[in-house]
Design a protein around this motif. Structure first.
Motif, PDB file in Angstrom:
ATOM      1  N   ILE A 138     -20.471  35.663   8.019  1.00 47.25           N
ATOM      2  CA  ILE A 138     -20.032  36.297   6.595  1.00 47.25           C
ATOM      3  C   ILE A 138     -19.986  37.859   6.973  1.00 47.25           C
ATOM      4  CG2 ILE A 138     -21.216  34.594   5.258  1.00 47.25           C
ATOM      5  CD1 ILE A 138     -23.684  36.356   5.054  1.00 47.25           C
ATOM      6  N   ASP A 139     -19.358  38.587   6.001  1.00 48.93           N
ATOM      7  CA  ASP A 139     -19.267  40.016   6.248  1.00 48.93           C
ATOM      8  C   ASP A 139     -20.515  40.745   5.790  1.00 48.93           C
ATOM      9  OD1 ASP A 139     -16.732  39.399   6.886  1.00 48.93           O
ATOM     10  OD2 ASP A 139     -15.837  40.229   5.096  1.00 48.93           O
ATOM     11  N   LEU A 140     -21.232  41.493   6.451  1.00 50.19           N
ATOM     12  CA  LEU A 140     -22.384  42.148   5.995  1.00 50.19           C
ATOM     13  C   LEU A 140     -22.229  43.556   6.554  1.00 50.19           C
ATOM     14  CD1 LEU A 140     -25.217  39.856   7.339  1.00 50.19           C
ATOM     15  CD2 LEU A 140     -24.223  39.975   4.917  1.00 50.19           C
ATOM     16  N   GLY A 141     -22.813  44.621   5.762  1.00 51.87           N
ATOM     17  CA  GLY A 141     -22.553  46.172   5.842  1.00 51.87           C
ATOM     18  C   GLY A 141     -23.516  46.484   7.071  1.00 51.87           C
ATOM     19  N   SER A 142     -22.978  47.551   7.873  1.00 50.10           N
ATOM     20  CA  SER A 142     -23.772  47.854   9.058  1.00 50.10           C
ATOM     21  C   SER A 142     -25.035  48.528   8.745  1.00 50.10           C
ATOM     22  CB  SER A 142     -22.918  48.961   9.777  1.00 50.10           C
ATOM     23  OG  SER A 142     -22.542  50.235   8.892  1.00 50.10           O
ATOM     24  N   SER A 143     -25.448  48.942   7.728  1.00 48.25           N
ATOM     25  CA  SER A 143     -26.610  49.242   7.167  1.00 48.25           C
ATOM     26  C   SER A 143     -27.751  48.272   7.074  1.00 48.25           C
ATOM     27  CB  SER A 143     -26.876  50.302   5.926  1.00 48.25           C
ATOM     28  OG  SER A 143     -25.942  51.434   6.204  1.00 48.25           O
ATOM     29  N   THR A 144     -27.281  47.000   6.672  1.00 44.75           N
ATOM     30  CA  THR A 144     -27.923  45.870   6.303  1.00 44.75           C
ATOM     31  C   THR A 144     -29.185  45.559   7.297  1.00 44.75           C
ATOM     32  OG1 THR A 144     -26.121  44.918   5.142  1.00 44.75           O
ATOM     33  CG2 THR A 144     -27.934  43.569   5.731  1.00 44.75           C
ATOM     34  N   VAL A 193     -40.121  41.336  12.345  1.00 45.92           N
ATOM     35  CA  VAL A 193     -38.916  41.955  12.279  1.00 45.92           C
ATOM     36  C   VAL A 193     -37.859  41.465  13.147  1.00 45.92           C
ATOM     37  CG1 VAL A 193     -37.875  44.345  12.852  1.00 45.92           C
ATOM     38  CG2 VAL A 193     -39.770  44.091  11.380  1.00 45.92           C
ATOM     39  N   GLY A 194     -38.399  41.062  14.304  1.00 44.67           N
ATOM     40  CA  GLY A 194     -37.318  40.452  15.326  1.00 44.67           C
ATOM     41  C   GLY A 194     -36.418  39.218  14.895  1.00 44.67           C
ATOM     42  N   LEU A 250     -34.877  46.032   9.021  1.00 43.91           N
ATOM     43  CA  LEU A 250     -35.813  46.610  10.093  1.00 43.91           C
ATOM     44  C   LEU A 250     -36.947  47.394   9.362  1.00 43.91           C
ATOM     45  CD1 LEU A 250     -36.737  47.369  13.103  1.00 43.91           C
ATOM     46  CD2 LEU A 250     -34.768  48.733  13.232  1.00 43.91           C
ATOM     47  N   MET A 251     -36.132  48.493   8.663  1.00 47.51           N
ATOM     48  CA  MET A 251     -37.186  49.417   8.047  1.00 47.51           C
ATOM     49  C   MET A 251     -38.199  48.852   7.138  1.00 47.51           C
ATOM     50  SD  MET A 251     -35.971  52.388   5.351  1.00 47.51           S
ATOM     51  CE  MET A 251     -34.486  52.762   6.173  1.00 47.51           C
ATOM     52  N   LEU A 252     -37.698  47.709   6.251  1.00 44.23           N
ATOM     53  CA  LEU A 252     -38.758  47.293   5.453  1.00 44.23           C
ATOM     54  C   LEU A 252     -39.689  46.241   5.952  1.00 44.23           C
ATOM     55  CD1 LEU A 252     -36.793  46.581   1.931  1.00 44.23           C
ATOM     56  CD2 LEU A 252     -38.742  48.043   2.388  1.00 44.23           C
ATOM     57  N   GLY A 253     -39.002  45.371   6.921  1.00 50.08           N
ATOM     58  CA  GLY A 253     -39.673  44.465   7.622  1.00 50.08           C
ATOM     59  C   GLY A 253     -40.911  45.039   8.657  1.00 50.08           C
ATOM     60  N   LEU A 254     -40.696  46.170   9.190  1.00 52.81           N
ATOM     61  CA  LEU A 254     -41.512  46.855   9.969  1.00 52.81           C
ATOM     62  C   LEU A 254     -42.627  47.294   9.254  1.00 52.81           C
ATOM     63  CD1 LEU A 254     -42.523  47.628  12.997  1.00 52.81           C
ATOM     64  CD2 LEU A 254     -41.115  49.473  12.425  1.00 52.81           C
ATOM     65  N   ALA A 310     -26.752  53.117  15.048  1.00 47.73           N
ATOM     66  CA  ALA A 310     -27.273  52.939  15.973  1.00 47.73           C
ATOM     67  C   ALA A 310     -28.973  52.939  15.746  1.00 47.73           C
ATOM     68  CB  ALA A 310     -26.938  53.201  17.251  1.00 47.73           C
ATOM     69  N   GLN A 311     -29.862  52.133  16.482  1.00 49.29           N
ATOM     70  CA  GLN A 311     -31.228  52.720  16.147  1.00 49.29           C
ATOM     71  C   GLN A 311     -31.544  53.366  17.430  1.00 49.29           C
ATOM     72  OE1 GLN A 311     -32.415  51.424  13.430  1.00 49.29           O
ATOM     73  NE2 GLN A 311     -30.555  50.500  13.197  1.00 49.29           N
ATOM     74  N   GLY A 312     -32.091  54.651  16.850  1.00 53.14           N
ATOM     75  CA  GLY A 312     -32.305  55.596  18.181  1.00 53.14           C
ATOM     76  C   GLY A 312     -33.940  55.917  18.236  1.00 53.14           C
ATOM     77  N   LEU A 313     -34.246  56.817  18.995  1.00 53.05           N
ATOM     78  CA  LEU A 313     -35.566  56.998  19.293  1.00 53.05           C
ATOM     79  C   LEU A 313     -36.596  57.355  18.183  1.00 53.05           C
ATOM     80  CD1 LEU A 313     -35.192  58.754  22.721  1.00 53.05           C
ATOM     81  CD2 LEU A 313     -35.556  56.242  22.384  1.00 53.05           C
ATOM     82  N   THR A 314     -36.018  57.931  16.975  1.00 51.93           N
ATOM     83  CA  THR A 314     -36.548  58.211  15.795  1.00 51.93           C
ATOM     84  C   THR A 314     -37.793  57.115  15.329  1.00 51.93           C
ATOM     85  OG1 THR A 314     -34.746  57.947  14.421  1.00 51.93           O
ATOM     86  CG2 THR A 314     -35.237  60.026  15.217  1.00 51.93           C
ATOM     87  N   GLU A 315     -37.165  55.923  15.140  1.00 54.00           N
ATOM     88  CA  GLU A 315     -37.769  54.996  14.768  1.00 54.00           C
ATOM     89  C   GLU A 315     -39.240  54.589  15.473  1.00 54.00           C
ATOM     90  OE1 GLU A 315     -34.637  55.025  15.374  1.00 54.00           O
ATOM     91  OE2 GLU A 315     -33.603  54.179  13.503  1.00 54.00           O
ATOM     92  N   LEU A 316     -39.219  55.170  16.943  1.00 57.62           N
ATOM     93  CA  LEU A 316     -40.641  54.948  17.746  1.00 57.62           C
ATOM     94  C   LEU A 316     -41.424  55.932  16.963  1.00 57.62           C
ATOM     95  CD1 LEU A 316     -38.907  54.814  21.261  1.00 57.62           C
ATOM     96  CD2 LEU A 316     -39.650  52.872  19.412  1.00 57.62           C
TER      97      LEU A 316
END
Length: 750
Positions: free
Chosen positions: A223-229, A209-210, A234-238, A172-178
């Motif tokens: 299609i099947d995608l990994g949960s980290s995808t 990113v959105g 998000l990390m790179l796009g931002l 889950a995306q938490g508050l640390t990304e903020l």
């Protein structure tokens, strides 16, 4: 290219309503798709063509009702101090809890739902529940039944924890990304000194990113995608979205500062800085998409998803940003912060900048700086030599979570290897004497004593009842395979377990020649070992491709032999520093508490490839934005050493801001709970820090000042053979001047 981008920038400025409406409409469309069409993600790592997977395929082929790679739940029970699980009330509670684990995909029959083992003190025991489908395919009813089943045991006073992959949690995306976003805001405010200019790069990055993450989420329904995808995207796009917009916005401000009209400034900003953005973004996209050459499905998906998000970030920076310039009009400096001075770094009247002082210092002491920088990078990279790769398991889950509690209870009471048993599958279809082949395999397996805690043999003991022997023979005749279960002494991701898998395969390698039976070492632990080895073997191949690509692209861009060689060498230094620091923290445990790593272990199996691919693109960003300004000064007639100083002065401020933003964004992900994202975020943050400040802004200018004019040498025949990409926008300036001159000639004289 610069001329076409110049025209695109001016068109976007003039047609700002169309451009802004298009991107907002696309964001809304992707959002609707994500909310209505999305499916479930999975962290199942499978790979065809390796021994452990081939064993699973054989078992499913011979026994279609079996699910050797299906999801597994390990339910651990612990009685309070002074009690035992065998006490009548506790035993009844355990039995009732296990019976409640009932849904259509549960394969373990009710009569087999018993404690597989009980600890010596009688307080702790565990049971395994096998599912017919993999974790991604389990229904909500399956998960709900598993989650609620322990309630009766908990009400009876027992401690219950569930491990395994059946309740696999999506990061889950938490508050640390903020934190990263907050740092980006601060850096942008310092860079531009106004709220409006600082907000534009952030706004365009969020929209990009959105769109990217919503698009990926929509694809999970098909299609099947990994949960980290999505998190990687998000990390790179931002990070790159903010940086690319920052480069163009900084150039736009400079063009306004020298007196150009707003539309002309937007066109020139996109034509010059935008050219570098296109090249930088292209390198990131190619590097990420290039992960597909490893031929591992989940890694290919992660690379393509992230590269698509980066591509969107580039397109938005080239179109939406100039449209926002047009919408702002003359209010571009709105929200000026009085106490922040944000001078134009390209203003030649400002000479005492920090970037200028740093460049003067480096070029004056270039030999000492070069040697010192190389020594620092080499020392930090030393841990790479002992890097170990593995899949993450429940032992790396955050403290206090169900999977981690279950893992620790089993490890403490039954040994760490109980969390990841190995399976030795004996294919007896080609054996003349199947029972003898199985017996021979058992003897081979039992000879590997060092790292094995227990061997559960399928062969009946010599004093077994006739019925037991007949049952075994009947099963063997029906399936043509037998399974021997081993419990390692070490945990699933430990280096000793990886060694054990290799030793077992070496030991049983002669069984086929002796008996005609084929032997496979498998199990989820062995799958992790095989995938890790596959990635380790693929890493040099991928590195050669990436390095070769970097050299060719930089050769064309900078029209020099030494510049691409220096850039590639610097990139390798950055990768070494990044991986070295990651090994020291996550594998050796150095300073691990500072970022919340409570248990050290092998490095995430896909990290070297991901870091290499991502850092390659980011390293080329800084290389292009810094060295292109140096080349521009050299081409315009400055001596080699002065071109390094002035080019550094003009580009250092924006590169420093871009790198600080990336370090903040990646570093914020390193503060999260999910170990996969934490290690990726930490590695990228260290890599960007090393590449921007140690390599590109210290080692590179020192080396270039040392080499002088030789830095720009290129054979004439090669110069004529290569295309001219014009990253610096020289042809753009020439064409604009020609256009302006032609317009002046056509103006009638009053």
């Amino acid at each position: 290219m610069a001329w076409h981008l110049y025209r695109l920038g001016r068109w976007s400025f003039r047609h700002r309503r169309i451009v802004i409406s298009f991107w907002i409409g696309l964001l809304l469309l992707m959002g609707v798709g994500a909310s209505t069409l999305s499916g479930k993600t999975s962290d199942q790592f499978t790979l065809p063509g390796i021994e452990s997977i081939e064993a699973f395929d054989l078992m499913k082929e011979r026994t279609p009702d079996a699910a050797p790679d299906g999801a597994t739940a390990r339910i651990v029970f612990q009685a309070p101090e002074g009690e035992k699980l065998t006490d009548p009330e506790n035993a009844a509670a355990v039995k009732e809890a296990l019976a409640a684990v009932d849904s259509k995909n549960v394969m373990t029959p009710p009569e087999a739902r018993v404690l597989a083992a009980t600890s010596e003190d009688g307080r702790t025991g565990y049971a395994s529940i096998q599912y017919a489908k993999q974790s991604i395919e389990l229904t909500d009813a399956d998960r709900e039944a598993l989650e609620t089943a322990p309630e009766v045991a908990q009400d009876a006073g027992l401690t219950v924890a569930i491990g395994g992959d059946a309740l696999q949690e999506i990061p889950a995306q938490g508050l640390t990304e903020l934190i990263g976003v907050g740092l980006a805001v601060i850096v942008l405010l310092i860079t531009f000194g106004s709220l409006l200019m600082a907000g534009m790069p952030l706004l365009t990055a969020i929209i990009g990113v959105g769109i990217g993450v919503a698009g990926i989420t929509t694809l999970t329904g098909f299609i099947d995608l990994g949960s980290s995808t999505p998190t990687l995207a998000l990390m790179l796009g931002l990070a790159v979205g903010i940086d690319y917009a920052l480069f163009i916005a900084s150039r736009y401000r400079h063009e306004i500062h020298v007196g150009r009209s707003q539309e002309e400034a937007a066109g020139r900003a996109v034509g010059t800085a935008g050219s570098a953005v296109v090249f930088a973004g292209l390198t990131v996209v190619i590097a990420l998409a290039g992960l597909s050459i490893v031929n591992i499905n989940f890694l290919t998906q992660m690379g393509l998803a992230a590269s698509a998000t980066v591509a969107v970030a580039v397109l938005i920076a080239l179109t939406l940003l100039p449209a926002l310039f047009g919408a702002a009009g003359g209010k571009i400096g709105w929200g000026k912060i009085p106490f922040i001075k944000a001078p134009d770094p390209e203003d030649e009247t400002v000479k005492n900048t920090m970037g200028r002082r740093w460049a003067d210092l480096i070029t004056k002491h270039r030999i000492k700086t070069l040697v010192g920088g190389l020594v620092v990078a080499g020392v930090v990279a030393i841990p790479v030599a002992s890097m170990q790769l593995a899949l993450p398991d429940d032992g790396t889950a955050p403290d206090g979570t169900g999977p981690r509690v279950a893992y620790d209870l089993i490890a403490d009471n039954f040994g760490a290897g109980t969390n990841g048993p190995l399976l030795v599958v004996v294919d007896t279809k080609g054996a003349d004497d199947p029972e003898a082949a199985v017996s021979a395999t058992v003897k081979k397996v039992e000879s590997v004593k060092k790292d094995v805690a227990a061997v559960l043999s399928p062969v009946p003991a010599k004093d077994a009842a006739p019925a037991e022997a007949e049952a075994f023979e009947g099963q063997l005749e029906a399936t043509d395979y037998a399974i021997i279960t081993l419990v390692p002494k070490s945990g699933p991701s430990d280096a000793d377990t990886q060694t054990l898998v290799e030793d077992l395969r070496d030991e049983v390698s002669g069984v086929e020649a002796d008996t005609g039976a084929t032997v496979y070492v498998t199990g989820q632990t062995a799958v992790g070992v095989d995938i890790s080895e596959k990635l380790a073997d693929a890493f040099p191949k991928y590195l050669v491709v990436v390095v070769g690509l970097a050299f060719i692209l930089l050769l064309i861009v900078f029209r020099s032999i030494l510049v691409p060689l220096k850039a590639v060498a610097g990139f390798l230094l950055s990768v070494g520093v990044s991986l070295g620091a990651t090994v020291a923290v996550f594998q050796w445990g150095w300073f691990a508490d500072l970022i919340g790593v409570d248990k050290s272990g092998p490095v995430l199996f896909m990290l070297p490839l991901l870091l290499t691919g991502i850092l390659f693109g980011l390293a080329m960003d800084y290389e292009v934005f810094l060295v292109s300004r140096m080349r521009e000064e050299f081409v315009h007639g400055r001596p080699a050493k002065e071109s390094v100083v002035f080019g550094f002065q003009y580009g250092a401020r924006v590169v420093t801001a871009a790198a600080a933003i990336m370090v903040g964004v990646f570093g914020s992900f390193a503060l999260g709970d999910e170990v996969i994202i934490k290690s990726i975020g930490f590695g990228l943050a260290v890599g960007v820090l090393a590449d921007a400040f140690l390599v590109r802004m210290t080692i590179v200018p020192a080396f270039m000042a040392l080499m002088g004019d030789r830095m720009w040498w290129l054979p004439k025949w090669l110069d004529k053979a290569m295309p001219n990409l014009d990253i610096e926008g020289e042809s753009l300036v020439r064409r604009v001047e020609e256009r302006d001159a032609a317009e002046r000639e056509t103006v009638p004289v009053a």
